[in-house]
Design an enzyme around this catalytic site. Structure first.
Site, short mmCIF file in Angstrom:
data_model
loop_
_atom_site.label_atom_id
_atom_site.label_comp_id
_atom_site.label_asym_id
_atom_site.label_seq_id
_atom_site.Cartn_x
_atom_site.Cartn_y
_atom_site.Cartn_z
CB SER A 183 -15.43 -13.39 1.16
OG SER A 183 -15.26 -13.08 -0.22
CG HIS A 211 -16.53 -15.92 4.64
ND1 HIS A 211 -15.56 -15.49 5.19
CD2 HIS A 211 -15.78 -16.08 3.40
CE1 HIS A 211 -14.45 -14.88 4.78
NE2 HIS A 211 -14.63 -15.43 3.43
CE LYS A 242 -12.22 -17.63 5.17
NZ LYS A 242 -12.31 -18.64 3.95
C1 LIG Z 1 -11.56 -19.09 2.96
C2 LIG Z 1 -12.28 -19.77 1.86
C3 LIG Z 1 -12.07 -21.08 1.41
C4 LIG Z 1 -10.67 -21.62 1.53
O1 LIG Z 1 -10.45 -21.98 2.72
P1 LIG Z 1 -9.10 -22.59 3.26
O2 LIG Z 1 -9.31 -23.52 4.58
O3 LIG Z 1 -8.20 -21.41 3.71
O4 LIG Z 1 -8.33 -23.18 2.04
C5 LIG Z 1 -12.77 -21.84 0.62
N1 LIG Z 1 -13.97 -21.32 0.06
C6 LIG Z 1 -14.69 -20.25 0.88
C7 LIG Z 1 -16.20 -19.84 0.42
C8 LIG Z 1 -13.72 -19.64 1.44
O5 LIG Z 1 -14.28 -18.24 2.13
#
Ligand SMILES: *Cc1c(COP(=O)(O)O)cnc(C)c1O
Length: 396
Positions: A183, A211, A242
């Site tokens: 990220s 992501h 996301k």
């Molecule tokens: C955003 C993210 C998460 C967490 O996701 P949520 O559904 O918001 O708990 C887990 N792993 C990665 C790689 C992320 O970018």
């Protein structure tokens, strides 16, 4: 008793503030989107949401969610295995498996829970988990909850991964675990090379597509599509929070026996509430839309290319990326904060990241592109970057 503890917390909070690491939240009073309104009255262009496909305020999703409120109600008041499973939950699980080309799926309240609940039921002290150093916090926490031996390799470093595979050869079962897209840099995990090493050393693979799902690969099926390796990894985790509408919810999808075991033993699944039917209904709608057309992924890819090309041309130092994350390197922590503050005045909302979120002297502004952005939005952002970049002496 609270007095002493209160003093303790207050002094810790002050330390966080003095170090410049205190997190303040901006308050949005409009729906999430390319253009948002803050409670200060300011309207800004949003370049820091994970709203990759621009679906957070999509009318089709809202319609599907509203319909399910009428025919399935609001909440489930139950975990899945007691009375928290509807036809919508089952349908979404199947859709996600079809989307990734996997065998079955299990839903969680969030991907944080999916990652928190995946290792402990599947692996024990005779096994090994080999984890990329830049993996998401939820993977790190999930691994901590599991008794397997832990090995760590430098980010996307295949020489180091091979060393860790050799070092862990005494263990019974081994799992390599990696984020699909990291990220902070936007780089993609070298899955083709990981698969070769996994075959050579007889290890399994888990990839977190949070992501990358909806973003990477020609049709947005994620990193396994990008490398033409669909169905080649044992476990995929991901989020509905996301690209897939941005509400809430996570999943683990993969081999059928793995998912079956998680339904029996995974603690965040067994002991935490079922996602609301409206989230499942909107999730189904997202996957249906993505199955019908590539329009949104195509637009996102075009937007990312356009932005990166123009920003590079005007002289910014951009980290190589294959995702919708674009790291504009500034290196200096203070500069990154000043730059972001000036951009906000220009109506561009981005965040400057610095140590300890990224390595020391690697401060940057992270720009996240979205299919919600129109060319005029991108142009406005590029113009603002150009102006502030010149003011602060970052570009000529
Ligand atoms: C955003 C993210 C998460 C967490 O996701 P949520 O559904 O918001 O708990 C887990 N792993 C990665 C790689 C992320 O970018």
């Amino acid at each position: 008793m609270y007095n002493n503890y209160q003093n303790h917390l207050t002094s810790q909070l002050n330390e966080i503030k003095e170090a410049g690491l205190y997190k303040n939240e901006r308050i949005i009073i409009s729906p999430q989107g390319a253009e948002i309104k803050l409670n200060t009255g300011q309207k800004v262009l949003n370049f820091c949401a994970n709203n990759y496909l621009g679906l957070s305020n999509n009318p089709e999703l809202i319609k599907a969610a509203k319909k399910s409120l009428d025919d399935h109600g609001y909440g489930m008041s139950s975990v899945r295995f007691i009375c928290g499973t509807t036809d919508l939950h089952k349908a979404l699980e199947k859709k996600i498996a079809d989307f990734f080309g996997t065998e079955d799926t299990i839903l969680y309240a969030a991907c944080f829970d999916a990652n928190g609940g995946v290792f402990e039921p599947l692996f024990s002290s005779e096994d090994a988990i080999i984890s990329d150093a830049l993996n998401h916090a939820s993977i790190i926490d999930g691994v901590r909850l599991c008794k397997a031996q832990r090995f760590r390799y430098e980010n996307a470093d295949m020489r180091d991964l091979e060393i860790q595979l050799q070092a862990s050869q005494g263990q019974r079962f081994r799992l390599i675990v990696t984020d699909g897209v990291f990220s902070m840099d936007g780089n993609v995990t070298p899955l083709d090379k990981i698969v070769s090493l996994a075959e050579k050393y007889n290890a399994m693979i888990m990839i977190d597509e949070s992501h990358s799902a909806g973003v990477v690969g020609k049709t947005g099926r994620g990193v396994t599509e990008l490398f033409n390796l669909k169905g080649k990894v044992e476990i995929i985790t991901g989020t509905l929070g996301k690209a897939f509408g941005g509400a809430i919810g996570g999943f683990t999808t993969g081999k059928i026996e793995i998912i079956e075991m998680l339904r029996q033993r995974s603690r965040p699944y067994l002991f935490s509430n079922s996602i609301p039917p409206m989230v499942a209904a909107a999730g189904i709608q997202v996957i249906d839309m993505m199955t019908e057309t590539n329009e949104l992924q195509d637009k996102l890819h075009r937007n990312a290319e356009y932005f990166i090309e123009k920003m590079t041309r005007i002289g910014f130092d951009i980290k190589p990326t294959k995702s919708a994350i674009c790291a504009v390197m500034l290196y200096d922590a203070r500069l990154s904060q000043e730059f972001a503050a000036k951009l906000l005045k220009e109506g561009i909302y981005v965040i400057g990241f610095y140590f300890p979120v990224v390595p020391k002297d690697q401060a940057r502004i992270r720009v996240q592109l979205s299919a919600a952005h129109e060319t005029e939005h991108l142009d406005k952002a590029i113009k603002a970057f150009d102006k502030v970049g010149k003011e602060l002496g970052v570009i000529k």
